[in-house]
Design an enzyme around this catalytic site. Structure first.
Site, short mmCIF file in Angstrom:
data_model
loop_
_atom_site.label_atom_id
_atom_site.label_comp_id
_atom_site.label_asym_id
_atom_site.label_seq_id
_atom_site.Cartn_x
_atom_site.Cartn_y
_atom_site.Cartn_z
N ALA A 89 -2.19 0.72 8.01
CA ALA A 89 -2.71 0.78 6.64
C ALA A 89 -1.64 0.39 5.61
O ALA A 89 -0.49 0.11 5.95
CB ALA A 89 -3.26 2.17 6.37
N HIS A 90 -2.05 0.40 4.36
CA HIS A 90 -1.21 -0.05 3.25
C HIS A 90 0.14 0.67 3.19
O HIS A 90 0.23 1.87 3.38
CB HIS A 90 -1.96 0.19 1.94
CG HIS A 90 -2.21 1.64 1.64
ND1 HIS A 90 -1.36 2.41 0.89
CD2 HIS A 90 -3.20 2.45 2.04
CE1 HIS A 90 -1.83 3.63 0.82
NE2 HIS A 90 -2.96 3.70 1.51
N ASN A 91 1.16 -0.13 2.93
CA ASN A 91 2.51 0.37 2.68
C ASN A 91 3.19 1.04 3.86
O ASN A 91 4.22 1.70 3.69
CB ASN A 91 2.53 1.33 1.48
CG ASN A 91 2.11 0.64 0.21
OD1 ASN A 91 0.98 0.80 -0.26
ND2 ASN A 91 2.97 -0.20 -0.33
#
Lengths: 304, 304, 304
Positions: B231-233
């Site tokens: 997922a993001h980051n």
């Protein structure tokens, strides 16, 4: 090329949420959003209400313009630095709105020349259908975005403002089976469809199966992240949030405003009550009453 | 048509790893690799160091050429059969190298005519981009292989020697949300990108989401198998191995040389220390210190 | 346009299963199948053997024609309504057969013009290959259906009557690795193939990896639903049913007639005996004897 967005535009856009503006916003512009480590003079910075030292963080920000909650004082330090402080009720929500409107390029509407659309499909206004998308006999509403390499089987109805991310498969038949005496598997026929209501967003490589005899329904405003599997005849109410890699078995019914974290699996025919929360990795084998939090394998009510 | 690879080529290729060669390799060739049930005279066979009866296994092999560890004696049996024994430190590693170089056909470099590439994308040398691949505004390094039906959204940087398997989606935005008072979900904007460092391999139908305000980073040499969701980051160090169907939630930080087995889910913002191991199906809700093994739902430290 | 299927056709089709027909089927037609809420006069309705009040349900049905078990009496109520009752041994099975034959439109055979097929691939008779499908050097049998955006790597053999749903990836190499002293990962070469036997159906966005040195095998009649990952060298017997989002690690052996529910993960090299059942979300780390039911994380034998 650096973006240049004048503060007057942003203040106008956030008008309903702004409680007060401290400092002089005239002739000021911002050019980026950033995480806290990379803030520069032209960042539209923001201070989360979660922090206990918001005044100090605001004073230490390298940005000229900072969105904060209402507790911030326009101190000597801020005045000396000629900062502009935009006070709102919920800085995170306001920064998210600015990001979505000023920093996200939506794809231009139009059907990509490589998309393959059934000739009986109805397509609304201002729709983007990306490369290699395959669409069976479906109905697609207005302002819909369907990203590359997505497949819609027949009998899918997509209402307005829906976003479907790349690689998702909507309307595939499930593989519910019965075994005969020799153990051979016979797949139950699926002749229902899928209805995706307004404002739904579905992540990449997810799938929503068509119903067996009636439709699978994803309610208004649901957000279902990537690699999820919503099986045949599930009925999701409004604003259900599923954070990724979760599977709902056949005929699961979920009421409004439920939150389901990642890697959850829910047994078929289960009912989940309004505003319930299901923790990451839960294996749900029982109905969950409204408002409760359930976790674990098998999932049980979580008591703080 | 049977392959014909002269042993002299293989001995030259493995030169640095070979400790000694027993028997006469001249004019000998091999033509296949095989599992133990199907070994024939022309197989390049190998004996794992895991076995307790390596001498007997070597003597019983139907192959003429066998890669073994250093403990094997050139017995009368081996001599009579005119076997060639190539002793190395780690037979499994040596056979893997031979397999990758002599038996795997890499796709020829070139961009397939059906791939759809943004005109501002930079593509390095010796790159293969397969059929129906869709690439947004990205940077792609040298010796990269991107298999069929993969989608790269904008803002993806792929460095050298990376392999991405079919159907993967890189750079999609996550669906992190906040609810308003009515329970409606507002998606947080994602304007960061994805950076995939050198020598990474990503399995089929996986996805790596773009960062919210900064980038999602997959470190050098990571191997992430199919149906994973990063997922993001997330920030992965070097040589992180994920064996499939695993989900890392937003902003997870993983240090070098961590191993994560299949069907794991890790809560957002969790940190996993260097060389830690996470067992199959674990639900990770706490930070994991370096070197430890964690298993279960919720995951706990495993003590042997 | 409403379908019009005369009962005589259906009675002929189900001849072997029908025990008796009550009422007068002449000149009667049906036009839809439906879930219980939406039954109308032209529905071919059915009453599950699971219900305790089948007589009452039959009498209350809005349909003219109802498939039931053998216990139903042709009561005054049924007679007055001129209902037609088709008694069979297993109504669910019979309705499923009717649905599959009379209500499911199979795609017409043919290779879509956008499919990309290796020139050395053999394709049997009456095969449908959908849009954007990519097929390496493979063998495809008769009556096979491969839906849109599926990718077959090289060395895949698909036998007769197989259905593969959209977005699936067959024949990708696994990412089994060994670490060297510095922790760097070396991927073991995969030069085997995949064999998919007759009558298999594979759901959307699933994947089957090629074997390392021999083949991965999916036995006759297996039904594997969406988002599943069958890793290298798995060997599935006949009629294995996997309901979705499940991962089998490398070299797992599964005997005939096993049922594996959703979101399961099975450790590599595990053996699962004939007719065993694995519950939803199970993490299987031990061999499972024939006929047993295992559940949980880690999975244990379930005793009722």
């Amino acid at each position: 090329m650096k973006k240049k967005i004048y503060l007057s535009e942003i203040i106008e856009f956030l008008a309903k949420e702004i409680i007060t503006v401290l400092g002089n916003p005239e002739n000021t512009y911002i050019s980026n959003l950033s995480n806290s480590e990379n803030v520069d003079k032209f960042t539209l910075d923001w201070i989360s209400l979660m922090h206990t030292d918001q005044q100090r963080m605001t004073e230490n920000s390298k940005a000229k313009v900072i969105i904060t909650g209402t507790g911030i004082k326009y101190s000597e330090t801020l005045k000396k630095q000629e900062k502009v402080i935009i006070q709102v009720e919920n800085p995170k929500r306001s920064i998210a709105k600015v990001g979505n409107v000023f920093f996200i390029d939506k794809p231009k509407s139009g059907v990509d020349s490589t998309a393959i659309i059934n000739k009986n499909t109805f397509i609304g206004k201002n729709v983007f259908i990306g490369p290699n998308v395959v669409v069976g006999k479906c109905i697609i509403g207005n302002n819909v975005i369907i990203h590359a390499n997505t497949v819609l089987y027949d009998n899918v109805i997509i209402k307005d403002n829906v976003i479907i991310h790349a690689g998702s498969i909507i309307g595939v038949n499930g593989l519910g089976c019965s075994r005969n005496e020799e153990g051979e598997l016979n797949v139950f026929p699926h002749i229902g469809g899928v209805i995706i209501e307004d404002n739904v967003e579905i992540g990449a490589n997810s799938q929503v199966a068509r119903g067996a005899l009636s439709d699978t329904i994803i309610g208004k405003g649901c957000k279902i992240n990537g690699l999820c599997f919503i099986a045949h005849n599930c009925m999701l109410g409004e604003n259900v949030w599923i954070t990724g890699s979760t599977m709902l078995s056949g005929s699961v019914k979920i009421e409004d405003n439920v939150t389901i974290y990642s890697k959850v699996v829910v047994r078929e025919q289960i009912k989940i009550g309004r505003e319930a929360t299901i923790g990451m990795g839960a294996v749900v084998t029982k109905n969950i009453p409204a408002g409760e939090i359930w976790v674990g394998n098998p999932a049980k009510k979580f008591i703080k």
